[in-house]
Design an enzyme around this catalytic site. Structure first.
Site: not given
Ligand code: SAH
Length: 220
Positions: A41, A67-70
Site C-alpha cells: 500500500r 485511498i480507502s481504508q485497507p
C-alpha cells in the site's frame, strides 16, 4: 531530512501487523489476504501521509480524493468473491490500490476514474508493479463501460444514492456487484447485489463512508 530505510525484519513485522489488523477487522478469506499481502500500500500513498500507509485508515490522495481504508478494501474484495476467470470492473480508481488487489484474483480488471490525473498516476504504478491485466480509463463510471461489458464482478469505490442502472445492466447473470449506497454526507451502507436469472438479490453488509459518485468528468 534523510529517510530511514526499513530493515528486512522491520518490513516483515510491518506486513505481519498489517495482515493481523485486517484479520481482526473481519477480513478472513485466504485468497483476499493473499492478494493484499502481495500489494504494498506504501506505493500508492505519497507525500505527507506516506508514513501512515500501513495503518488501517483512509488517507488523502490527489484531486481531493481518498485511498480507502485497507480493512474496507479487504471486506469489499472478500464479498465480491472473485474467481480466477472473472472480468472485473472497478468504478473509482483513485490511487489504484483496490484495482491492484483485484488484479491478483481476477483474469482481467478494468478500472475507471473521472479524474484523468488519478488515472495517469495509477497507470504508472500498475506498470511499475508489472500488473499487465489491469487497464485504467478516464470515464464516468456511473454510465458503465459498454465496450468491455458484461462483467462477472463490479466493485464501486464511491457512493451513489442507488445502484446506477447501467452498472446493474452490465452485470452478468450470476455476477456480483459490491457498492456503497446512500447520501454522500451521511453514513452509507455497503451492499452486495447478485444478479439472478430473474432479477437481483440484495444483501446489506455494513455501514461505510465513501466519497460521492459524481456524474461527468473531473476538471483535473
Ligand atoms: N479505489 C480507490 C479509492 C477511490 S476514492 C483506491 O483504492 O485508492 C473514489 C474515487 O471515485 C475517486 O477517485 C473519484 O474521482 C472517483 N469517482 C467518483 N465518481 C466517479 C464516477 N462517476 N466515475 C468514475 N470515478 C468516479
Amino acid at each position: 531530512m534523510t529517510e530511514k530505510v526499513p530493515t528486512p525484519e522491520e518490513l516483515a513485522e510491518r506486513k505481519m501487523r498489517f495482515l493481523f489488523t485486517l484479520r481482526s477487522r473481519g477480513v478472513t478469506d485466504a485468497r483476499t489476504l493473499g492478494a493484499m499481502e502481495k500489494v504494498d500500500r506504501g506505493v500508492f500513498v505519497t507525500g505527507l501521509f506516506a508514513d501512515r500507509a500501513y495503518e488501517d485508515m483512509p488517507l488523502p490522495i490527489s484531486c481531493g480524493q481518498t485511498i480507502s481504508q485497507p480493512s474496507v478494501v479487504g471486506l469489499m474484495t472478500q464479498a465480491l468473491n472473485v474467481q480466477p476467470r472473472d472480468k472485473v470492473l472497478e468504478v473509482g480508481t483513485g490511487s489504484g490500490y483496490q484495482a491492484a488487489v483485484l488484479s491478483h484474483l481476477a483474469r482481467r480488471v478494468y478500472t475507471v476514474d473521472r479524474h484523468a490525473t488519478l488515472v495517469r498516476e495509477a497507470r504508472k504504478v500498475f506498470d511499475a508493479m508489472d500488473l499487465t491485466n489491469v487497464t485504467a480509463f478516464t470515464a464516468d463510471g456511473s454510465r458503465g463501460l459498454p465496450k468491455q461489458a458484461p462483467f462477472d464482478r463490479i466493485l464501486v469505490s464511491a457512493a451513489a444514492e442507488d445502484p446506477p442502472g447501467p452498472l446493474m445492466a452490465e452485470l452478468r447473470v450470476g455476477g456480483i456487484m459490491v457498492l456503497p449506497v446512500g447520501q454522500s454526507d451521511a453514513v452509507q451502507s455497503l451492499i452486495k447485489v447478485t444478479r439472478t436469472e430473474t432479477g437481483y438479490d440484495y444483501e446489506e453488509l455494513r455501514p461505510v463512508r465513501f466519497v460521492p459518485l459524481l456524474e461527468g468528468l473531473g476538471s483535473e
